[in-house]
Design an enzyme around this catalytic site. Structure first.
Site, PDB file in Angstrom:
ATOM      1  N   ASP A   9      -0.071  -0.382   1.446  1.00  0.00           N
ATOM      2  CA  ASP A   9      -0.473  -1.449   0.614  1.00  0.00           C
ATOM      3  C   ASP A   9      -0.632  -0.365  -0.356  1.00  0.00           C
ATOM      4  O   ASP A   9      -0.468   0.849   0.001  1.00  0.00           O
ATOM      5  CB  ASP A   9      -2.427  -1.656   0.982  1.00  0.00           C
ATOM      6  N   ASP A  11      -2.653  -0.934  -4.357  1.00  0.00           N
ATOM      7  CA  ASP A  11      -3.975  -0.167  -5.346  1.00  0.00           C
ATOM      8  C   ASP A  11      -5.026   0.220  -4.161  1.00  0.00           C
ATOM      9  O   ASP A  11      -5.232  -0.268  -3.067  1.00  0.00           O
ATOM     10  CB  ASP A  11      -4.092  -1.530  -6.172  1.00  0.00           C
ATOM     11  N   GLU A  18      -6.068   1.287  -8.771  1.00  0.00           N
ATOM     12  CA  GLU A  18      -5.426  -0.655  -8.835  1.00  0.00           C
ATOM     13  C   GLU A  18      -4.597  -0.547 -10.657  1.00  0.00           C
ATOM     14  O   GLU A  18      -5.310  -1.158 -12.170  1.00  0.00           O
ATOM     15  CB  GLU A  18      -7.330  -1.300  -9.481  1.00  0.00           C
ATOM     16  N   ASN A 168      -5.853  -9.251   1.218  1.00  0.00           N
ATOM     17  CA  ASN A 168      -4.856  -9.469   1.024  1.00  0.00           C
ATOM     18  C   ASN A 168      -4.171  -8.834   2.320  1.00  0.00           C
ATOM     19  O   ASN A 168      -2.126  -9.057   1.837  1.00  0.00           O
ATOM     20  CB  ASN A 168      -4.272  -9.038  -0.167  1.00  0.00           C
TER      21      ASN A 168
HETATM   22 MG    MG Z   1      -4.968  -2.967  -2.218  1.00  0.00          MG
END
Ligand code: MG
Length: 212
Positions: A9, A11, A18, A168
């Protein structure tokens, strides 16, 4: 055949930031973005709705804010060592992000990533429109990217690793043979096979038998 495929991933995993917050800081929409994020965390909005709502706050910004925001990105400690060591061992590394290609691509090139996928910001006449173009990278799209890159690199799913910090990332973590959380949200912490409590991605290397 690649020895490992590590999918990160972006961020708060590959980077400390972010990216939507970096962009929002330049549009003066930080508080609005924070409010939308909180509503999403309370379950009032799903990921796609919250992403679109946050991107909408960027409408009208000149594209130059992308380069300005890029300068604020801080790569997580140990990321360069992780990537270089996996690649040197014959593995591949990819990054998949609910953020944006415009910020991820230069970083992917700099870090020597094999794969990168993210959302795309729509630009018209040199300004962000506040909309996205193309498919939204959500949890399912992250899992799809992992499968696709495994096939492309000739890596069996049994040799895939997914690393993330947020809800996510849970779908790609289900697909990967090894799921790793890094200073992750409680739901990820509870689900991941392994959790890294420090902001040091090189802590992944011993798990891959590549150090120590
Ligand atoms: Mg993340």
């Amino acid at each position: 055949m690649a020895k490992f495929l590590v999918i990160l991933d972006v961020d708060s995993t590959l980077i400390e930031n972010e990216v939507i917050e970096l962009l929002a800081a330049r549009s003066g929409s930080e508080s609005e973005v924070t409010e939308i994020t909180n509503r999403a965390m309370n379950g009032e909005l799903d990921f796609e709705q919250s992403l679109r709502a946050r991107v909408a706050t960027l409408a009208g910004l000149p594209v130059s804010v992308i380069d300005e925001s890029r300068r604020d990105i801080r790569v997580t400690h140990g990321a360069r060592e992780l990537i270089a060591t996996v690649v040197a061992a014959g593995g591949r590394v990819g990054a998949v992000s609910g953020g944006f290609h415009e910020l991820l691509d230069p970083l992917a090139q700099e870090l020597g990533l094999d794969y990168a996928r993210a959302n795309r910001l729509e630009v018209v006449d040199g300004k962000l429109t506040g909309r996205l173009t193309g498919a939204v990278i959500d949890a399912q799209a992250k899992a799809d990217a992992l499968r696709e890159w495994a096939i492309d690199s000739g890596t069996p799913l049994s040799a895939t690793v997914a690393v993330g910090d947020g809800a996510n990332d849970l779908e790609m973590m289900k697909v990967a043979a090894l799921s790793v959380g890094i200073t992750a949200k409680p739901i990820v912490r509870a689900t991941a096979d392994v959790h890294i409590d420090t902001r040091d991605l090189s802590a992944l290397l011993p798990l891959l038998g590549l150090r120590g």
